[in-house]
Motif scaffolding. Structure first.
Motif, PDB file in Angstrom:
ATOM      1  N   LEU A 192     -29.549  39.103 -74.051  1.00 48.56           N
ATOM      2  CA  LEU A 192     -30.579  39.497 -75.004  1.00 48.56           C
ATOM      3  C   LEU A 192     -31.062  40.930 -74.802  1.00 48.56           C
ATOM      4  N   GLN A 193     -30.849  41.500 -73.606  1.00 46.20           N
ATOM      5  CA  GLN A 193     -31.359  42.838 -73.327  1.00 46.20           C
ATOM      6  C   GLN A 193     -30.279  43.879 -73.057  1.00 46.20           C
ATOM      7  N   MET A 194     -29.020  43.479 -73.044  1.00 45.53           N
ATOM      8  CA  MET A 194     -27.962  44.433 -72.713  1.00 45.53           C
ATOM      9  C   MET A 194     -27.756  45.444 -73.845  1.00 45.53           C
ATOM     10  N   PRO A 195     -27.212  46.622 -73.544  1.00 54.71           N
ATOM     11  CA  PRO A 195     -26.903  47.606 -74.597  1.00 54.71           C
ATOM     12  C   PRO A 195     -25.872  47.043 -75.565  1.00 54.71           C
ATOM     13  N   ARG A 196     -25.898  47.504 -76.798  1.00 56.11           N
ATOM     14  CA  ARG A 196     -24.993  46.927 -77.794  1.00 56.11           C
ATOM     15  C   ARG A 196     -24.531  47.966 -78.805  1.00 56.11           C
ATOM     16  N   GLU A 197     -23.306  47.785 -79.277  1.00 56.59           N
ATOM     17  CA  GLU A 197     -22.768  48.556 -80.399  1.00 56.59           C
ATOM     18  C   GLU A 197     -22.799  47.721 -81.674  1.00 56.59           C
ATOM     19  N   ALA A 198     -22.736  46.409 -81.500  1.00 60.62           N
ATOM     20  CA  ALA A 198     -22.811  45.476 -82.621  1.00 60.62           C
ATOM     21  C   ALA A 198     -23.792  44.379 -82.240  1.00 60.62           C
ATOM     22  N   THR A 199     -24.319  43.680 -83.253  1.00 62.11           N
ATOM     23  CA  THR A 199     -25.231  42.579 -82.971  1.00 62.11           C
ATOM     24  C   THR A 199     -24.504  41.527 -82.145  1.00 62.11           C
ATOM     25  N   PRO A 200     -25.018  41.197 -80.962  1.00 60.46           N
ATOM     26  CA  PRO A 200     -24.301  40.243 -80.117  1.00 60.46           C
ATOM     27  C   PRO A 200     -24.447  38.821 -80.634  1.00 60.46           C
ATOM     28  N   THR A 201     -23.519  37.972 -80.264  1.00 61.80           N
ATOM     29  CA  THR A 201     -23.656  36.547 -80.529  1.00 61.80           C
ATOM     30  C   THR A 201     -24.851  36.035 -79.742  1.00 61.80           C
ATOM     31  N   TYR A 202     -25.782  35.372 -80.408  1.00 60.08           N
ATOM     32  CA  TYR A 202     -26.954  34.855 -79.706  1.00 60.08           C
ATOM     33  C   TYR A 202     -26.530  33.846 -78.638  1.00 60.08           C
ATOM     34  N   PRO A 203     -27.252  33.803 -77.512  1.00 59.26           N
ATOM     35  CA  PRO A 203     -26.885  32.864 -76.448  1.00 59.26           C
ATOM     36  C   PRO A 203     -26.746  31.421 -76.927  1.00 59.26           C
ATOM     37  N   LYS A 204     -27.638  30.979 -77.818  1.00 59.86           N
ATOM     38  CA  LYS A 204     -27.559  29.599 -78.303  1.00 59.86           C
ATOM     39  C   LYS A 204     -26.242  29.338 -79.025  1.00 59.86           C
ATOM     40  N   ASP A 205     -25.723  30.345 -79.745  1.00 55.07           N
ATOM     41  CA  ASP A 205     -24.454  30.195 -80.454  1.00 55.07           C
ATOM     42  C   ASP A 205     -23.262  30.335 -79.504  1.00 55.07           C
ATOM     43  N   ALA A 206     -23.342  31.306 -78.584  1.00 57.54           N
ATOM     44  CA  ALA A 206     -22.242  31.516 -77.641  1.00 57.54           C
ATOM     45  C   ALA A 206     -22.041  30.289 -76.760  1.00 57.54           C
ATOM     46  N   ALA A 207     -23.143  29.719 -76.260  1.00 53.77           N
ATOM     47  CA  ALA A 207     -23.041  28.525 -75.418  1.00 53.77           C
ATOM     48  C   ALA A 207     -22.474  27.350 -76.211  1.00 53.77           C
ATOM     49  N   THR A 208     -22.891  27.225 -77.466  1.00 46.89           N
ATOM     50  CA  THR A 208     -22.389  26.131 -78.302  1.00 46.89           C
ATOM     51  C   THR A 208     -20.908  26.322 -78.622  1.00 46.89           C
ATOM     52  N   MET A 209     -20.479  27.560 -78.831  1.00 47.28           N
ATOM     53  CA  MET A 209     -19.056  27.802 -79.096  1.00 47.28           C
ATOM     54  C   MET A 209     -18.203  27.408 -77.896  1.00 47.28           C
ATOM     55  N   ALA A 210     -18.664  27.738 -76.686  1.00 49.77           N
ATOM     56  CA  ALA A 210     -17.936  27.322 -75.482  1.00 49.77           C
ATOM     57  C   ALA A 210     -17.875  25.801 -75.393  1.00 49.77           C
ATOM     58  N   PHE A 211     -18.958  25.141 -75.786  1.00 49.25           N
ATOM     59  CA  PHE A 211     -19.002  23.672 -75.808  1.00 49.25           C
ATOM     60  C   PHE A 211     -18.040  23.114 -76.857  1.00 49.25           C
ATOM     61  N   LEU A 212     -18.040  23.679 -78.066  1.00 48.68           N
ATOM     62  CA  LEU A 212     -17.166  23.198 -79.137  1.00 48.68           C
ATOM     63  C   LEU A 212     -15.691  23.421 -78.818  1.00 48.68           C
ATOM     64  N   LEU A 213     -15.402  24.468 -78.045  1.00 46.11           N
ATOM     65  CA  LEU A 213     -14.020  24.726 -77.623  1.00 46.11           C
ATOM     66  C   LEU A 213     -13.590  23.803 -76.495  1.00 46.11           C
ATOM     67  N   ASP A 214     -14.541  23.086 -75.909  1.00 48.61           N
ATOM     68  CA  ASP A 214     -14.267  22.140 -74.817  1.00 48.61           C
ATOM     69  C   ASP A 214     -13.556  22.841 -73.657  1.00 48.61           C
TER      70      ASP A 214
END
Length: 256
Positions: free
Chosen positions: A68-90
């Motif tokens: 949430l605080q790291m430097p960025r060039e593009a809008t990062p994937t929100y943690p709630k979405d990134a964690a869920t994607m890892a879960f959905l990928l099993d």
């Protein structure tokens, strides 16, 4: 904890401050400053105060804190979405996962952590500036050497057949890369797309049908977190909430 480590200070209102510990440096706030040496002495789980009496607790930052605080060039994937994607990928340690695009590296960090040092993440990005930022963000926080960065168009990439246990796509038009990606995904494994609006979801599913691609739609969802402010005897939802960020589409590869 030592100099060079990331540290998170939290004030009495729950506000977080993320920085690296450095010799002779100071943490400055509107209620005074604290030498990094004193933070190091307090240690994780300890507490420090400014001369004016402002108290902070000392913590090791989580991946969510950093993202949430790291430097960025593009809008990062929100943690709630990134964690869920890892879960959905099993995903599990030792697996191989394919990602496009790298963005600012937020999703890459979650994928790299999920597959662990024995796994592999191949991260494709066509914008060199974005991928360079993603590389810096990953190496600054947690780098197991399990990410391969590829500055190329995934649609034209020569991928090894059935090499990947999962595919994560954060692209405006993910259907353009599906013909190249599909043979590289193992049978009965998952592809997850991150799409900001519902129109993209509909086009994606229409393209899968039109191109006769071997996928089953498992689910389409959005991840909503509703945080509460609980201070007995008072309890109410927090006034600032993170609402819609994206739709996640989980697809399962089947035989042609």
């Amino acid at each position: 904890m030592q100099y060079g480590d990331w540290v998170l200070l939290q004030d009495r209102r729950g506000r977080n401050y993320l920085f690296r510990l450095e010799p002779s440096a100071r943490f400055d706030s509107h209620r005074g400053s604290i030498p990094h040496e004193r933070i190091l002495e307090a240690g994780l789980g300890g507490a420090v105060s400014t001369p004016q009496g402002e108290r902070f607790t000392v913590h090791r930052p989580t991946l969510e804190d950093y993202l949430l605080q790291m430097p960025r060039e593009a809008t990062p994937t929100y943690p709630k979405d990134a964690a869920t994607m890892a879960f959905l990928l099993d995903l599990a340690p030792g697996m191989w996962v394919l990602e496009a695009g790298s963005g600012s590296g937020g999703l890459t960090l979650y994928l790299a952590r999920a597959v662990g040092p024995a796994g592999q993440v191949w991260s494709y990005e066509t914008r060199p500036k974005h991928q360079a930022r993603a590389q810096r963000n990953l190496s600054a926080f947690e780098d197991w050497g399990n990410v391969t960065w590829l500055g190329a168009d995934l649609a034209q990439a020569p991928l090894p057949p059935e090499a990947f246990d999962g595919v994560a796509l954060d692209l405006m038009e993910p259907w353009t890369v599906l013909p190249a990606v599909t043979p590289a995904l193992k049978l009965d494994r998952f592809l997850v797309c991150y799409l900001p609006n519902l129109t993209q979801v509909i086009v994606l599913l229409e393209q899968i049908k039109d191109q006769r691609l071997p996928y089953l739609l498992e689910r389409t969802l959005e991840v909503l977190h509703r945080e509460w402010d609980v201070r007995p005897p008072i309890a109410h939802p927090k006034f600032q909430q993170v609402g819609h960020t994206a739709f996640l589409v989980q697809l399962r590869r089947v035989r042609d």
